[in-house]
Design a protein around this motif. Structure first.
Motif, PDB file in Angstrom:
ATOM      1  N   ALA A  75       0.808  -1.250  -0.064  1.00 16.18           N
ATOM      2  CA  ALA A  75       0.113  -0.073  -0.071  1.00 16.18           C
ATOM      3  C   ALA A  75       1.158   1.318   0.055  1.00 16.18           C
ATOM      4  O   ALA A  75       1.912   1.182   0.574  1.00 16.18           O
ATOM      5  CB  ALA A  75      -0.824   0.125   1.279  1.00 16.18           C
ATOM      6  N   ARG A  87      -4.632   6.511  -0.524  1.00 15.56           N
ATOM      7  CA  ARG A  87      -3.932   5.260  -0.571  1.00 15.56           C
ATOM      8  C   ARG A  87      -4.233   4.341  -1.541  1.00 15.56           C
ATOM      9  O   ARG A  87      -5.404   4.054  -1.965  1.00 15.56           O
ATOM     10  CB  ARG A  87      -4.683   4.509   0.584  1.00 15.56           C
ATOM     11  CG  ARG A  87      -3.643   3.041   0.951  1.00 15.56           C
ATOM     12  CD  ARG A  87      -3.939   2.518   2.369  1.00 15.56           C
ATOM     13  NE  ARG A  87      -3.136   3.357   3.335  1.00 15.56           N
ATOM     14  CZ  ARG A  87      -3.008   3.232   4.459  1.00 15.56           C
ATOM     15  NH1 ARG A  87      -3.538   2.152   5.071  1.00 15.56           N
ATOM     16  NH2 ARG A  87      -2.072   3.844   5.378  1.00 15.56           N
ATOM     17  N   ASP A  90       0.504   5.669   0.257  1.00 11.00           N
ATOM     18  CA  ASP A  90      -0.182   6.757   0.643  1.00 11.00           C
ATOM     19  C   ASP A  90       0.602   8.079   0.295  1.00 11.00           C
ATOM     20  O   ASP A  90       0.229   8.927   0.687  1.00 11.00           O
ATOM     21  CB  ASP A  90      -0.904   6.750   1.682  1.00 11.00           C
ATOM     22  CG  ASP A  90      -0.168   6.723   3.046  1.00 11.00           C
ATOM     23  OD1 ASP A  90       1.176   6.889   2.807  1.00 11.00           O
ATOM     24  OD2 ASP A  90      -0.667   6.622   4.135  1.00 11.00           O
TER      25      ASP A  90
END
Length: 67
Positions: free
Chosen positions: A16, A31, A18
């Motif tokens: 992930a 994100r 962000d």
């Protein structure tokens, strides 16, 4: 082609991003979840960070250790 601004070695194929890190997360980007394919890395479409799978084909540390 410019090199990625930041390369992060990871242990999983699902990551992930962000845009956070040294900057406040609110100043990053939404994100997103990325998947590392057979090439051994994936680049974030927002911030261009490169995520490299440890021991994968794109991991230069592993390639250097193998020689």
């Amino acid at each position: 082609m410019l090199p990625p601004p930041e390369t992060i070695r990871v242990k999983t194929v699902r990551v992930a991003c962000d845009g956070g890190g040294e900057i406040e997360p609110a100043l990053g980007h939404p994100r997103v979840y990325l998947h590392i394919d057979d090439n051994g890395y994936v680049d974030c479409g927002y911030c261009d960070r490169r995520f490299v799978l440890e021991g994968g084909p794109a991991d230069s540390d592993a390639a250097g250790a193998a020689h």
